[in-house]
Design a protein around this motif. Structure first.
Motif, PDB file in Angstrom:
ATOM      1  N   PRO A   1       0.833  -1.200   0.000  1.00 54.74           N
ATOM      2  CA  PRO A   1       0.000   0.000   0.000  1.00 54.74           C
ATOM      3  C   PRO A   1       0.872   1.256   0.000  1.00 54.74           C
ATOM      4  CG  PRO A   1      -0.599  -1.502   1.796  1.00 54.74           C
ATOM      5  CD  PRO A   1       0.656  -2.021   1.217  1.00 54.74           C
ATOM      6  N   ALA A   2       0.485   2.262  -0.768  1.00 59.73           N
ATOM      7  CA  ALA A   2       1.227   3.530  -0.803  1.00 59.73           C
ATOM      8  C   ALA A   2       0.231   4.683  -0.770  1.00 59.73           C
ATOM      9  CB  ALA A   2       2.086   3.598  -2.049  1.00 59.73           C
ATOM     10  N   LEU A   3       0.742   5.890  -0.518  1.00 61.39           N
ATOM     11  CA  LEU A   3      -0.131   7.050  -0.273  1.00 61.39           C
ATOM     12  C   LEU A   3      -1.193   6.638   0.757  1.00 61.39           C
ATOM     13  CD1 LEU A   3      -0.551   8.521  -3.886  1.00 61.39           C
ATOM     14  CD2 LEU A   3       1.154   9.073  -2.158  1.00 61.39           C
ATOM     15  N   VAL A   4      -0.692   6.252   1.921  1.00 58.40           N
ATOM     16  CA  VAL A   4      -1.546   5.607   2.929  1.00 58.40           C
ATOM     17  C   VAL A   4      -1.161   6.144   4.320  1.00 58.40           C
ATOM     18  CG1 VAL A   4       0.079   3.633   3.147  1.00 58.40           C
ATOM     19  CG2 VAL A   4      -2.322   3.306   3.711  1.00 58.40           C
ATOM     20  N   PRO A   5      -2.143   6.316   5.224  1.00 60.26           N
ATOM     21  CA  PRO A   5      -1.792   6.735   6.585  1.00 60.26           C
ATOM     22  C   PRO A   5      -0.905   5.698   7.286  1.00 60.26           C
ATOM     23  CG  PRO A   5      -4.139   7.029   6.174  1.00 60.26           C
ATOM     24  CD  PRO A   5      -3.589   6.235   5.014  1.00 60.26           C
ATOM     25  N   LEU A   6      -0.040   6.189   8.179  1.00 56.31           N
ATOM     26  CA  LEU A   6       0.848   5.292   8.937  1.00 56.31           C
ATOM     27  C   LEU A   6       0.260   5.072  10.325  1.00 56.31           C
ATOM     28  CD1 LEU A   6       4.277   6.887   7.910  1.00 56.31           C
ATOM     29  CD2 LEU A   6       3.245   4.783   7.028  1.00 56.31           C
ATOM     30  N   THR A   7       0.426   3.850  10.832  1.00 62.76           N
ATOM     31  CA  THR A   7      -0.152   3.511  12.138  1.00 62.76           C
ATOM     32  C   THR A   7       0.961   3.180  13.132  1.00 62.76           C
ATOM     33  OG1 THR A   7      -0.384   1.230  11.429  1.00 62.76           O
ATOM     34  CG2 THR A   7      -2.316   2.630  11.182  1.00 62.76           C
TER      35      THR A   7
ATOM     36  N   PHE B   1      -2.633  14.529  12.809  1.00 62.11           N
ATOM     37  CA  PHE B   1      -2.689  13.521  13.874  1.00 62.11           C
ATOM     38  C   PHE B   1      -4.047  12.829  13.819  1.00 62.11           C
ATOM     39  CE2 PHE B   1       0.678  16.231  15.391  1.00 62.11           C
ATOM     40  CZ  PHE B   1       1.525  15.392  16.095  1.00 62.11           C
ATOM     41  N   THR B   2      -4.054  11.492  13.912  1.00 62.31           N
ATOM     42  CA  THR B   2      -5.318  10.758  13.957  1.00 62.31           C
ATOM     43  C   THR B   2      -5.343   9.899  15.225  1.00 62.31           C
ATOM     44  OG1 THR B   2      -4.597   8.726  12.873  1.00 62.31           O
ATOM     45  CG2 THR B   2      -5.222  10.557  11.431  1.00 62.31           C
ATOM     46  N   HIS B   3      -6.469   9.197  15.445  1.00 56.22           N
ATOM     47  CA  HIS B   3      -6.557   8.351  16.643  1.00 56.22           C
ATOM     48  C   HIS B   3      -5.548   7.213  16.608  1.00 56.22           C
ATOM     49  CE1 HIS B   3      -9.813  10.279  18.601  1.00 56.22           C
ATOM     50  NE2 HIS B   3     -10.528  10.288  17.479  1.00 56.22           N
TER      51      HIS B   3
ATOM     52  N   ILE C   1       2.368  12.804   5.187  1.00 56.51           N
ATOM     53  CA  ILE C   1       2.531  11.405   5.602  1.00 56.51           C
ATOM     54  C   ILE C   1       2.191  10.472   4.438  1.00 56.51           C
ATOM     55  CG2 ILE C   1       1.575   9.607   7.133  1.00 56.51           C
ATOM     56  CD1 ILE C   1       3.620  11.544   8.463  1.00 56.51           C
ATOM     57  N   LEU C   2       1.132  10.801   3.678  1.00 54.80           N
ATOM     58  CA  LEU C   2       0.800   9.942   2.519  1.00 54.80           C
ATOM     59  C   LEU C   2       1.995   9.911   1.563  1.00 54.80           C
ATOM     60  CD1 LEU C   2      -2.940  10.803   1.709  1.00 54.80           C
ATOM     61  CD2 LEU C   2      -2.015   9.226   3.384  1.00 54.80           C
ATOM     62  N   GLN C   3       2.582  11.087   1.316  1.00 59.76           N
ATOM     63  CA  GLN C   3       3.745  11.118   0.400  1.00 59.76           C
ATOM     64  C   GLN C   3       4.869  10.225   0.921  1.00 59.76           C
ATOM     65  OE1 GLN C   3       3.304  12.400  -2.415  1.00 59.76           O
ATOM     66  NE2 GLN C   3       2.969  14.605  -2.486  1.00 59.76           N
ATOM     67  N   ILE C   4       5.184  10.364   2.201  1.00 59.54           N
ATOM     68  CA  ILE C   4       6.356   9.646   2.719  1.00 59.54           C
ATOM     69  C   ILE C   4       6.070   8.144   2.838  1.00 59.54           C
ATOM     70  CG2 ILE C   4       6.183   9.654   5.278  1.00 59.54           C
ATOM     71  CD1 ILE C   4       9.119  10.949   3.182  1.00 59.54           C
TER      72      ILE C   4
ATOM     73  N   SER D   1       4.299   1.196  13.113  1.00 62.30           N
ATOM     74  CA  SER D   1       4.167  -0.262  13.186  1.00 62.30           C
ATOM     75  C   SER D   1       3.600  -0.800  11.879  1.00 62.30           C
ATOM     76  CB  SER D   1       3.269  -0.661  14.362  1.00 62.30           C
ATOM     77  OG  SER D   1       2.005  -0.061  14.206  1.00 62.30           O
ATOM     78  N   GLY D   2       2.984   0.060  11.084  1.00 56.59           N
ATOM     79  CA  GLY D   2       2.428  -0.400   9.805  1.00 56.59           C
ATOM     80  C   GLY D   2       1.682   0.725   9.116  1.00 56.59           C
ATOM     81  N   THR D   3       0.777   0.337   8.233  1.00 53.82           N
ATOM     82  CA  THR D   3      -0.030   1.325   7.506  1.00 53.82           C
ATOM     83  C   THR D   3      -1.503   0.947   7.647  1.00 53.82           C
ATOM     84  OG1 THR D   3      -0.272   0.172   5.392  1.00 53.82           O
ATOM     85  CG2 THR D   3       1.800   1.379   5.740  1.00 53.82           C
ATOM     86  N   GLU D   4      -2.373   1.813   7.175  1.00 47.24           N
ATOM     87  CA  GLU D   4      -3.807   1.490   7.194  1.00 47.24           C
ATOM     88  C   GLU D   4      -4.165   0.474   6.110  1.00 47.24           C
ATOM     89  OE1 GLU D   4      -6.121   2.229   9.313  1.00 47.24           O
ATOM     90  OE2 GLU D   4      -5.553   4.051  10.372  1.00 47.24           O
ATOM     91  N   GLY D   5      -3.182   0.107   5.291  1.00 43.64           N
ATOM     92  CA  GLY D   5      -3.384  -0.985   4.333  1.00 43.64           C
ATOM     93  C   GLY D   5      -4.193  -0.582   3.108  1.00 43.64           C
TER      94      GLY D   5
END
Ligand code: FDA
Length: 404
Positions: free
Chosen positions: A190-196, A240-242, A250-253, A339-343
């Motif tokens: 997954p890319a252009l994705v929020p990081l978790t 910032f998200t929950h 963040i999506l770019q990186i 730890s990962g991404t929103e997938g």
């Protein structure tokens, strides 16, 4: 059984553009898609207004294991060409930010343009229709077993996109076809994705959900300042998200981030935080919380000070230099390991895909199987956020549509 010159599978951005161009050249084209609604990804893109291109799109805005591959197609079909097409259909647009162009009204207008162009090419539509099997048999033609019967075609163009947003019809079809015909794949993710982040790691920040600010962000263990923006470093908004971090920066990186590696955020990219704090200490009598609230959202400043054991009510003048340095440095280089991404559920695109080293960069045709083409997001060309992915879909679609 029906016979065509060209079968295009996937009626999204790249597939419709390709079918229209080939049809208008006089080719008999069938365009097949399994989704009940046409071009759903265009419809939901850009918040419903479709960021359909970027005026500055060039090879440097794309990630690929074969970075020069996209050069030829992008040079032959430019953002200006797409604008001319929209203009000819009286679709109006505006520039939002850094060359990003959006429809004035709705992304529906882009779908209408592509549909009209397909109709002008007398395309035969087959949808919703699924393809169960592809055989490459006699006389170098492709036989497709579909839910609407057998379809034969001299050329097969695979335009089924990537894996993001499976609930609107994304599948791994292109990758399966690539493997069937002996093509290599570049690992997909997954890319252009929020990081978790793990809940433990994120606990101190979860209360900051909703805060957004412009930051400089870099990915990688070797990152460390001095990188040019864009080359794995971006100056864009962070949210910032929950569960973690999102927003354009963040999506770019996320497209550059490798699992296990840190990202580095400069929360005050426009200033030298240490020098400015020390100067404030010498010249001002204000509370540090009030001072920082002029530089960043107050809620973030307060939480940051608390995490560093400093009261927001303390006056900068009363704090030791060492404490101010520590706070300043922490703003300038906040390093954290996602730890990962929103997938794929939330990713705008899929990084990786069909290895371009076995495709012609001018036509998108397979060097292994004459007559087989891969276009759009299915191939290992991934654009930045900001209209670059659609520009690749248009350009690669036109390249194949002119050649097949
Ligand atoms: P696309 O996904 O458009 O089309 C693939 C088609 O193949 C679909 O119609 C699908 O139904 C069909 N298909 C899939 N599997 C099949 C199968 N097995 N059989 C038959 N048909 C099949 N980009 C950008 O530049 N600007 C933007 O504003 C946005 N915004 C945006 C928002 C969101 C929420 C997402 C998810 C993505 C974006 N993007 C974007 C990315 C952009 O949408 C994407 O890169 C392009 O749509 C890719 O075009 P393709 O034609 O390659 O695939």
């Amino acid at each position: 059984m029906e016979s065509f010159d060209i079968a295009v599978i996937g009626a999204g951005a790249a597939g419709m553009m390709c079918a229209a161009v080939a049809g208008q050249r006089g080719r008999r084209v069938v365009l097949i898609d399994h989704a009940p609604r046409l071009a759903e990804k265009i419809r939901i893109s850009g918040g419903g207004r479709c960021n359909f291109t970027n005026l500055h799109a060039g090879p440097a805005n794309y990630l690929s294991a074969n970075p020069h591959f996209c050069r030829s197609a992008l040079a032959r079909y430019t953002p200006r060409d797409f604008l001319a097409l929209l203009k000819s259909h009286r679709v109006t647009w505006h520039e939002k930010h850094r060359g990003q162009l959006f429809c004035d009204h709705s992304s529906e207008s882009v779908i209408e343009v592509l549909k009209a162009e397909c109709d002008a090419g007398a395309i035969t539509w087959r949808r919703p229709v699924s393809v169960a099997e592809i055989r490459h048999g006699d006389a170098d033609s492709f036989a497709l077993d579909t839910s609407a019967g057998q379809i034969n075609a001299r050329a097969l163009i695979v335009a089924t996109g990537g894996l993001s947003i499976p609930k609107i019809g994304a599948t791994d079809f292109a990758y399966r076809v690539a493997k069937q015909f002996g093509h290599k794949l570049i690992d997909m993710r997954p890319a252009l994705v929020p990081l978790t982040f793990s809940s433990e790691q994120w606990e101190p920040f979860s209360a900051l959900s909703g805060i957004s600010l412009e930051v400089e962000v870099e990915a990688g263990s070797k990152a460390g300042g001095g990188k040019k923006h864009g080359n794995g470093a971006f100056l864009e908004d962070l949210l910032f998200t929950h569960r973690g971090l999102s927003g354009p920066g963040i999506l770019q990186i996320s497209s550059y981030w490798q699992p296990g590696e840190p990202i580095h955020v400069n929360l005050l990219p426009e200033r030298d935080a240490v020098a400015d704090l020390l100067q404030a200490k010498a010249t001002q009598k204000r509370q540090i919380g009030n001072l920082l609230a002029e530089w960043m959202p107050a809620r973030l400043a307060d939480a940051w000070l608390e995490a560093h054991g400093v009261s927001a009510e303390a006056r900068a003048a009363d704090l030791p230099d060492k404490a101010l340095r520590r706070i300043g440095e922490s703003f300038a280089r906040w390093s954290l390991v996602p730890s990962g991404t929103e997938g794929y559920r939330k990713a705008e695109v899929t990084r990786g895909g069909v290895d371009t080293r076995e495709l012609s960069s001018s036509t998108m045709m397979s060097e292994r199987v004459p007559g087989l083409y891969f276009i759009g997001e299915a191939v290992d060309v991934t654009g930045w956020l900001g209209g670059y992915n659609f520009q690749w879909a248009w350009a690669s679609g036109v390249a194949a549509g002119q050649a097949a």
